[in-house]
Design a protein around this motif. Structure first.
Motif, PDB file in Angstrom:
ATOM      1  N   ALA A  95       0.841  -1.201   0.000  1.00 49.98           N
ATOM      2  CA  ALA A  95       0.000   0.000   0.000  1.00 49.98           C
ATOM      3  C   ALA A  95       0.877   1.252   0.000  1.00 49.98           C
ATOM      4  O   ALA A  95       0.656   2.180  -0.788  1.00 49.98           O
ATOM      5  N   LYS A  96       1.875   1.268   0.846  1.00 54.78           N
ATOM      6  CA  LYS A  96       2.777   2.428   0.929  1.00 54.78           C
ATOM      7  C   LYS A  96       3.541   2.616  -0.373  1.00 54.78           C
ATOM      8  O   LYS A  96       3.705   3.730  -0.858  1.00 54.78           O
ATOM      9  N   GLN A  97       3.995   1.514  -0.962  1.00 49.27           N
ATOM     10  CA  GLN A  97       4.751   1.559  -2.217  1.00 49.27           C
ATOM     11  C   GLN A  97       3.939   2.210  -3.339  1.00 49.27           C
ATOM     12  O   GLN A  97       4.471   2.916  -4.176  1.00 49.27           O
ATOM     13  N   HIS A  98       2.626   1.986  -3.335  1.00 45.10           N
ATOM     14  CA  HIS A  98       1.759   2.514  -4.390  1.00 45.10           C
ATOM     15  C   HIS A  98       0.983   3.768  -3.958  1.00 45.10           C
ATOM     16  O   HIS A  98       0.102   4.232  -4.683  1.00 45.10           O
ATOM     17  N   HIS A  99       1.300   4.289  -2.763  1.00 51.25           N
ATOM     18  CA  HIS A  99       0.691   5.513  -2.249  1.00 51.25           C
ATOM     19  C   HIS A  99      -0.827   5.395  -2.121  1.00 51.25           C
ATOM     20  O   HIS A  99      -1.576   6.290  -2.522  1.00 51.25           O
ATOM     21  N   VAL A 100      -1.267   4.260  -1.578  1.00 50.56           N
ATOM     22  CA  VAL A 100      -2.681   4.039  -1.307  1.00 50.56           C
ATOM     23  C   VAL A 100      -2.814   3.602   0.150  1.00 50.56           C
ATOM     24  O   VAL A 100      -1.834   3.238   0.798  1.00 50.56           O
ATOM     25  N   THR A 101      -4.030   3.615   0.651  1.00 47.19           N
ATOM     26  CA  THR A 101      -4.260   3.165   2.022  1.00 47.19           C
ATOM     27  C   THR A 101      -4.434   1.640   2.040  1.00 47.19           C
ATOM     28  O   THR A 101      -4.824   1.042   1.030  1.00 47.19           O
ATOM     29  N   PRO A 102      -4.160   1.007   3.185  1.00 43.67           N
ATOM     30  CA  PRO A 102      -4.441  -0.427   3.298  1.00 43.67           C
ATOM     31  C   PRO A 102      -5.915  -0.742   3.018  1.00 43.67           C
ATOM     32  O   PRO A 102      -6.239  -1.785   2.457  1.00 43.67           O
ATOM     33  N   ASN A 103      -6.825   0.169   3.387  1.00 49.33           N
ATOM     34  CA  ASN A 103      -8.244  -0.017   3.107  1.00 49.33           C
ATOM     35  C   ASN A 103      -8.487  -0.123   1.600  1.00 49.33           C
ATOM     36  O   ASN A 103      -9.236  -0.984   1.139  1.00 49.33           O
ATOM     37  N   THR A 104      -7.854   0.753   0.838  1.00 48.58           N
ATOM     38  CA  THR A 104      -7.988   0.721  -0.622  1.00 48.58           C
ATOM     39  C   THR A 104      -7.474  -0.597  -1.177  1.00 48.58           C
ATOM     40  O   THR A 104      -8.098  -1.194  -2.058  1.00 48.58           O
ATOM     41  N   LEU A 105      -6.354  -1.056  -0.659  1.00 45.09           N
ATOM     42  CA  LEU A 105      -5.784  -2.339  -1.099  1.00 45.09           C
ATOM     43  C   LEU A 105      -6.770  -3.479  -0.856  1.00 45.09           C
ATOM     44  O   LEU A 105      -7.052  -4.285  -1.754  1.00 45.09           O
ATOM     45  N   LEU A 106      -7.340  -3.528   0.354  1.00 46.23           N
ATOM     46  CA  LEU A 106      -8.299  -4.588   0.687  1.00 46.23           C
ATOM     47  C   LEU A 106      -9.583  -4.481  -0.128  1.00 46.23           C
ATOM     48  O   LEU A 106     -10.127  -5.493  -0.582  1.00 46.23           O
ATOM     49  N   GLN A 107     -10.081  -3.256  -0.318  1.00 47.54           N
ATOM     50  CA  GLN A 107     -11.301  -3.079  -1.112  1.00 47.54           C
ATOM     51  C   GLN A 107     -11.084  -3.544  -2.551  1.00 47.54           C
ATOM     52  O   GLN A 107     -11.976  -4.158  -3.142  1.00 47.54           O
ATOM     53  N   THR A 108      -9.933  -3.242  -3.102  1.00 51.16           N
ATOM     54  CA  THR A 108      -9.649  -3.657  -4.479  1.00 51.16           C
ATOM     55  C   THR A 108      -9.558  -5.173  -4.577  1.00 51.16           C
ATOM     56  O   THR A 108     -10.123  -5.775  -5.501  1.00 51.16           O
ATOM     57  N   ALA A 109      -8.891  -5.794  -3.616  1.00 51.00           N
ATOM     58  CA  ALA A 109      -8.803  -7.259  -3.605  1.00 51.00           C
ATOM     59  C   ALA A 109     -10.194  -7.880  -3.462  1.00 51.00           C
ATOM     60  O   ALA A 109     -10.527  -8.852  -4.154  1.00 51.00           O
ATOM     61  N   TRP A 110     -11.029  -7.321  -2.584  1.00 54.16           N
ATOM     62  CA  TRP A 110     -12.395  -7.814  -2.398  1.00 54.16           C
ATOM     63  C   TRP A 110     -13.201  -7.668  -3.686  1.00 54.16           C
ATOM     64  O   TRP A 110     -13.920  -8.574  -4.092  1.00 54.16           O
TER      65      TRP A 110
END
Length: 147
Positions: free
Chosen positions: A50-65
């Protein structure tokens, strides 16, 4: 209202979760509360991505979901509800107000054949930032705007 109408434009299906039972819709199924501990290692790696791509962990999880829901539904487009605080920062003293302000807004995850996961999480992050200005709009009214 036009923001949410444009956001949902072209989405005319219902995203569902498979129940494992033939002939039973997700809406009719009884779901258990499932608690899952991702562990320190996986959580750390997710935070790093998430940090590497400048997004929040929430965004990462939402995208995976959203991608998982796409696979379950045989689609490249999925919509699900995301809970937001509903406390607009532009209201002076909002942090001191008492009351239930939470709201549910649609989260739309789309993928194309050429999209990488990195592309998708960055797009989702940008959509989340844009949606913040409209997150107090009532869900029932957003639903009425959709196809």
């Amino acid at each position: 209202a036009s923001y949410w109408k444009d956001y949902l434009l072209g989405y005319d299906q219902q995203t569902s979760i498979p129940t494992g039972k033939v002939g039973v819709k997700a809406d009719d199924a009884q779901f258990e509360h499932i608690l899952c501990d991702l562990g320190k290692d996986l959580t750390g790696r997710m935070e790093m991505v998430a940090k590497q791509h400048h997004v929040t962990p929430n965004t990462l999880l939402q995208t995976a979901w959203g991608l998982l829901l796409q696979k379950y539904n045989g689609s490249d487009d999925a919509v699900f509800g995301g809970v937001v605080s509903g406390r607009p920062a532009d209201i002076t003293g909002i942090e001191n107000m008492v009351g239930l302000f939470i709201n549910t807004i649609p989260i739309r995850i789309r993928s194309g054949a050429e999209d990488t996961f990195a592309d998708m999480i960055r797009t989702n992050q940008q959509q989340a930032l844009t949606s913040q200005d409209y997150e107090t709009y009532p869900l029932y009214e957003i639903q009425a705007l959709s196809e």
